[in-house]
Motif scaffolding. Structure first.
Motif, PDB file in Angstrom:
ATOM      1  N   ARG A  40       0.833  -1.219   0.000  1.00 22.44           N
ATOM      2  CA  ARG A  40       0.000   0.000   0.000  1.00 22.44           C
ATOM      3  C   ARG A  40       0.856   1.253   0.000  1.00 22.44           C
ATOM      4  NH1 ARG A  40      -2.957  -2.877   3.771  1.00 22.44           N
ATOM      5  NH2 ARG A  40      -1.947  -1.737   5.451  1.00 22.44           N
ATOM      6  N   LYS A  41       1.915   1.237   0.782  1.00 19.99           N
ATOM      7  CA  LYS A  41       2.796   2.400   0.884  1.00 19.99           C
ATOM      8  C   LYS A  41       3.429   2.721  -0.473  1.00 19.99           C
ATOM      9  CE  LYS A  41       6.794   4.038   3.517  1.00 19.99           C
ATOM     10  NZ  LYS A  41       7.757   3.681   4.567  1.00 19.99           N
ATOM     11  N   GLU A  42       3.941   1.689  -1.146  1.00 22.80           N
ATOM     12  CA  GLU A  42       4.575   1.914  -2.449  1.00 22.80           C
ATOM     13  C   GLU A  42       3.565   2.318  -3.510  1.00 22.80           C
ATOM     14  OE1 GLU A  42       7.836   2.049  -3.184  1.00 22.80           O
ATOM     15  OE2 GLU A  42       8.160   1.790  -1.033  1.00 22.80           O
ATOM     16  N   SER A  44       0.765   3.852  -3.053  1.00 26.02           N
ATOM     17  CA  SER A  44       0.224   5.183  -2.778  1.00 26.02           C
ATOM     18  C   SER A  44       1.154   6.285  -3.286  1.00 26.02           C
ATOM     19  CB  SER A  44      -0.027   5.364  -1.280  1.00 26.02           C
ATOM     20  OG  SER A  44       1.197   5.415  -0.574  1.00 26.02           O
ATOM     21  N   ARG A  45       2.390   5.946  -3.543  1.00 27.77           N
ATOM     22  CA  ARG A  45       3.344   6.931  -4.085  1.00 27.77           C
ATOM     23  C   ARG A  45       3.176   7.149  -5.587  1.00 27.77           C
ATOM     24  NH1 ARG A  45       8.854   4.969  -0.973  1.00 27.77           N
ATOM     25  NH2 ARG A  45       8.199   5.672   1.085  1.00 27.77           N
ATOM     26  N   LEU A  46       2.447   6.248  -6.237  1.00 22.01           N
ATOM     27  CA  LEU A  46       2.247   6.370  -7.680  1.00 22.01           C
ATOM     28  C   LEU A  46       1.152   7.385  -7.997  1.00 22.01           C
ATOM     29  CD1 LEU A  46       2.308   2.598  -8.725  1.00 22.01           C
ATOM     30  CD2 LEU A  46       4.198   4.236  -8.786  1.00 22.01           C
ATOM     31  N   SER A  47       1.278   7.994  -9.153  1.00 17.79           N
ATOM     32  CA  SER A  47       0.244   8.938  -9.600  1.00 17.79           C
ATOM     33  C   SER A  47      -0.960   8.152 -10.119  1.00 17.79           C
ATOM     34  CB  SER A  47       0.796   9.830 -10.717  1.00 17.79           C
ATOM     35  OG  SER A  47       1.008   9.062 -11.890  1.00 17.79           O
ATOM     36  N   GLN A  50      -0.127   6.498 -13.385  1.00 18.64           N
ATOM     37  CA  GLN A  50       0.694   5.294 -13.214  1.00 18.64           C
ATOM     38  C   GLN A  50      -0.158   4.127 -12.705  1.00 18.64           C
ATOM     39  OE1 GLN A  50       3.561   7.175 -10.640  1.00 18.64           O
ATOM     40  NE2 GLN A  50       5.169   7.009 -12.216  1.00 18.64           N
ATOM     41  N   ARG A  58      -7.154   4.383  -6.952  1.00 20.78           N
ATOM     42  CA  ARG A  58      -6.861   4.720  -5.548  1.00 20.78           C
ATOM     43  C   ARG A  58      -7.692   3.853  -4.604  1.00 20.78           C
ATOM     44  NH1 ARG A  58      -2.232   6.894  -5.079  1.00 20.78           N
ATOM     45  NH2 ARG A  58      -1.907   8.499  -6.621  1.00 20.78           N
ATOM     46  N   GLU A  62      -6.364   1.440  -1.499  1.00 23.00           N
ATOM     47  CA  GLU A  62      -6.799   1.616  -0.120  1.00 23.00           C
ATOM     48  C   GLU A  62      -7.598   0.434   0.422  1.00 23.00           C
ATOM     49  OE1 GLU A  62      -8.908   5.297  -0.099  1.00 23.00           O
ATOM     50  OE2 GLU A  62      -7.162   6.438  -0.746  1.00 23.00           O
TER      51      GLU A  62
END
Length: 65
Positions: A40-42, A44-47, A50, A58, A62
């Motif tokens: 999830r952390k990685e 969530s960094r994507l646009s 992407q 999103r 989540e």
């Protein structure tokens, strides 16, 4: 002379096995939780673009990981 097999477990063996199984299951659950957290952390960094490229939204990030 006839021999008989001892089919009884040593005193406490079943209890120890249950404790070991519980610890193993807890370790496995914690490992699975941590893997999902890192995913999830990685993600969530994507646009949004992407994420769309890899077929995710999103909401997926989540709620599904």
């Amino acid at each position: 002379m006839a021999t008989t097999a001892n089919t009884h477990a040593p005193l406490g063996a079943v209890s120890i096995l249950r404790v070991v199984d519980t610890v193993y299951s807890a370790k496995k659950a914690i490992s699975r939780w941590n893997d999902k957290r890192l995913t999830r952390k990685e993600l969530s960094r994507l646009s949004a673009t992407q994420l769309d490229d890899i077929g995710l939204t999103r909401y997926d990030v989540e709620h599904k990981f």
